[in-house]
Design a protein around this motif. Structure first.
Motif: not given
Ligand code: CTP
Length: 404
Positions: A99-102, A114-117, A139-142
């Protein structure tokens, strides 16, 4: 304490894995260290461990849903994302990693990330075949390309009885990565070579000449340097200590081995900190077989070892390279320190009084004096960890002039 989790807002994302129970211990540790911890749980995570466990540990409700008004504000994903000093996603399942990778924002955790910096630390935990699958690895590489910090899982026997890499890492490693994300990285770009511990000079296979150094000060320096963003190489004599996370250790036994290792690594270093207690002498003869007392003489003939630091001071050409020596003294601390500073062509020397019971060899604390060409500074009595940070503070402020 400036170099700790105190006051930091850590958002811990828990996903569906049996290892979720381990993270309850981590959350408890963070809360005890006065971090302000918020826990976000995916739906699957709640099948393994109850939100109540985390609410009890953090003193605030565990966040479980985007739309539960009673639990949080309608914008809790934005609030959590903005407030965070760092995100820790552990255990991170294959699904959450995908999910995070995409950028699939379909639950509170993925939306908030997604909303954090803020820096994001991801600790995968899953079946070894799932972990090694190309899909997960891609995905981990992304995630790495996004700048997320991936803490690779450990190898061993899994709860599913499969064996391989996939076990959630231990807290000791995660803590180091998190601290490196959170602390001021004023040593970023530095390649620091540190020596630690005693050296041993063999008389025969059973006996050696050595000293009381435990290596604690050098290891504390290595850990502190990593936490402040440096690349660290630790040349270590024999000690009982574990290599600090993120540090490359080169094991040596004798002064001559330490000499070879330091000379080989020095050209690539921006800084050398020579906290090892090198044996100044070695037996003139080292016997291959154990010496029987009937055959032994009454005296041991010794020869001098090379003075590694003196040799480095002599060879040093690059004015940007910082060389720091240590001196264990039992009197005239400042005078002795100044002599060694000059004789060995050092930028800084840290002197400690080994006659004091709470400073120097074996103990957990130190009380050091720092001496450079400009003068001297007495550091307060402190743990070796705090002393290590004070030495780096001094270097950043006075030698690198990067500190404020
Ligand atoms: N050192 C070194 N090689 C040696 C001896 C010492 O590199 N053979 C380094 C230590 O790592 C330390 C510094 O020199 O950083 C000072 O060590 P110390 O033992 O206090 O000084 P010495 O020069 O050996 O002087 P002395 O023992 O006579 O006080």
């Amino acid at each position: 304490m400036e170099y700790s989790f105190a006051g930091k807002r850590i958002v811990v994302g828990i996903t569906g894995s049996i290892a979720a129970f381990k993270v309850a211990g981590w959350v408890s540790t963070l809360a005890k260290e006065e971090a302000r911890v918020a826990v976000v749980m995916t739906e699957s995570a709640q099948k393994f461990i109850a939100p109540l466990t985390f609410s009890a540990l953090t003193g605030e409700p565990a966040y479980t849903s985007m739309f539960n008004q009673a639990q949080s504000s309608p914008m809790s994903h934005i609030d959590l994302a903005q407030d965070a000093s760092a995100f820790l996603i552990a255990p991170a399942s294959a699904r959450t990693i995908a999910r995070l990778a995409h950028g699939i924002a379909d639950d509170l955790l993925s939306t908030t990330v997604l909303a954090t910096r803020a820096p994001v630390v991801v600790c995968p935990a899953m079946n070894p075949k799932m972990y090694l699958h190309q899909a997960t690895q891609d995905n981990l590489e992304r995630l790495r390309q996004f700048g997320y910090h991936i803490v690779d899982p450990d190898s061993g026997l899994m709860a599913c009885k499969d064996e391989g890499q996939g076990r959630l890492v231990e807290w000791e490693s995660v803590q180091e990565v998190l601290l490196r994300c959170l602390l001021k990285n004023d040593l970023q770009g530095e390649r620091i070579l540190i020596t630690a511990g005693p050296t041993r000079e063999a008389l025969d296979p059973a006996r050696f000449i050595s000293n009381r150094s435990s290596g604690k000060m050098g290891y504390a320096l290595a850990r502190a340097a990593y936490r402040r963003g440096a690349d660290v190489v630790l040349v270590s004599g024999p000690t009982a200590l574990q290599c600090p996370f993120g540090v490359k250790r080169i094991d040596v036994v004798t002064a001559r081995e330490m000499y070879d290792a330091v000379l080989a690594e020095f050209n690539n270093a921006t800084m050398l900190i020579k906290s090892a207690a090198v044996s100044d002498f070695r037996p003139a003869v080292s016997f291959e077989h154990k010496v029987k007392k009937e055959n032994a003489g009454e005296t041991i003939e010794v020869v001098r070892n090379p003075d590694i630091l003196y040799e480095i001071g002599r060879l040093k050409r690059d004015p940007e390279q910082i060389v720091v020596g240590f001196a264990a003294e039992s009197g005239n601390l400042i005078e002795e320190g100044k002599i060694k500073l000059q004789r060995k062509n050092l930028d800084l020397i840290a002197v400690n009084d080994i006659t004091s019971a709470d400073s120097g060899f074996e103990v957990e604390t130190n009380k050091m004096i720092l001496i450079d060409a400009e003068g001297s500074k007495q550091l307060p009595w402190a743990s070796k960890t705090d002393t290590a940070h004070m030495i780096f503070d001094y270097i950043c402020q006075n030698l690198r002039k990067t500190g404020n």
